[in-house]
Scaffold this active site. Structure first.
Site, short mmCIF file in Angstrom:
data_model
loop_
_atom_site.label_atom_id
_atom_site.label_comp_id
_atom_site.label_asym_id
_atom_site.label_seq_id
_atom_site.Cartn_x
_atom_site.Cartn_y
_atom_site.Cartn_z
N TYR A 89 9.81 19.15 -3.04
CA TYR A 89 8.50 19.49 -2.46
C TYR A 89 8.72 20.09 -1.08
CZ TYR A 89 3.95 18.78 -0.22
OH TYR A 89 2.78 18.97 0.48
N HIS A 90 8.02 21.17 -0.77
CA HIS A 90 8.20 21.92 0.47
C HIS A 90 7.17 21.50 1.51
CE1 HIS A 90 9.18 25.11 3.22
NE2 HIS A 90 9.92 25.76 2.35
#
Length: 299
Positions: A89-90
């Site tokens: 996840y960014h």
């Protein structure tokens, strides 16, 4: 004068930590340039010749991670000995990912090649740092070659869009991206999910405005600056690998990634959000994230 001073102070409070991170990143590149010049190094940036200075830089960022975010890394034993694709996840700023790279090198002396957006390679003065840390444009061919050579390769399917427009709800913004799954199938390697707790509480983006969304979609450039930098607790979790299965399609593999992402077994993207809710206050809560710095039981 008073109003101007208060305005400048407010701006500094909002942006001083992100700007400090940018400064340290460029300082890391300067250190590499000095090392290269003093030792007349002409070797491939990924070769062992760079390991001594690579360790110095990793130690700096790991120390920063420990002090500022009480950083913890869990699940390293889930990484395969050979090649694999890490999917994560960014956050608004992928500083947690930089912490992961640093600790992985210090603990295992492994380099994980990182697929980055094209705009990263347009940033001036970072060419050597990107090379030594293994940042690549991430074409299908480059990823396949890296995996064939035994490297771990990481990618965030949400990318810059997820960084800019996801929020404290930790919503995945993958769209229809499944290229990473196709590469995994072609290379016959596992996919390993990864997630950092409280990453949105540490650094945030201003709430989405239609203008900025349209501007990004037309230019693919991140015009919205991140803010924050509070010393909240960061914990990166590496989930169990999803093994190569010759009988699975790319679409099914994407769903399996969603099933395995953030550690446990759920069957849909909706279940992923339920799992995030188990480990993450939704919406994100800065005060709770700060108090977790003192929660010894979680360790």
């Amino acid at each position: 004068l008073i109003i101007a001073s208060l305005t400048i102070s407010a701006i500094l409070v909002f942006f001083i930590v992100p700007l400090t991170i940018v400064f340290f990143i460029y300082l890391s590149n300067v250190l590499l340039l000095i090392y290269q010049r003093n030792n007349e190094v002409k070797a491939d940036p990924l070769s062992d010749v760079w390991d001594s200075v690579r360790k110095t830089i990793a130690s700096f960022w790991d120390t920063y991670a420990r002090i500022w975010h009480g950083y913890e890394l869990h699940g390293v034993e889930n990484l395969p000995e050979g090649p694999g694709i890490l999917v994560y996840y960014h956050g608004a700023i992928p500083i947690d990912y930089l912490y992961f790279l640093s600790r992985l090198f210090l603990w295992k002396k492994r380099i994980c090649l990182s697929v980055a957006d094209h705009f990263v390679f347009r940033l001036p003065g970072l060419k050597l740092l990107l090379g030594v840390t293994g940042v690549i444009p991430g074409t299908r061919q480059e990823c396949l070659v890296a995996l064939k050579n035994g490297y771990l390769v990481s990618i965030s399917p949400g990318g810059v869009r997820e960084a800019l427009f996801s929020d404290q709800s930790y919503q995945l913004m993958w769209g229809n991206r499944k290229g990473f799954a196709q590469v995994a199938l072609e290379a016959k390697v596992p996919i390993i999910p990864m997630y950092t707790q409280n990453v949105r509480e540490g650094y945030r983006m201003f709430k989405e405005r239609r203008f900025f969304r349209q501007l990004y979609e037309s230019t693919r450039l991140p015009f919205t600056p991140p803010y924050g930098g509070l010393p909240v607790k960061f914990r990166t979790y590496i989930g169990k690998p999803i093994p190569y299965d010759p009988n699975i399609t790319a679409e099914e593999l994407v769903e399996k990634v969603c099933k395995g992402k953030f550690l446990f077994s759920f069957q849909t993207k909706t279940a992923v959000q339920a799992l995030i809710s188990k480990h993450q206050t939704i919406p994100g809560n800065i005060w709770k994230a700060l108090l977790e710095r003192f929660d010894k039981r979680r360790k």
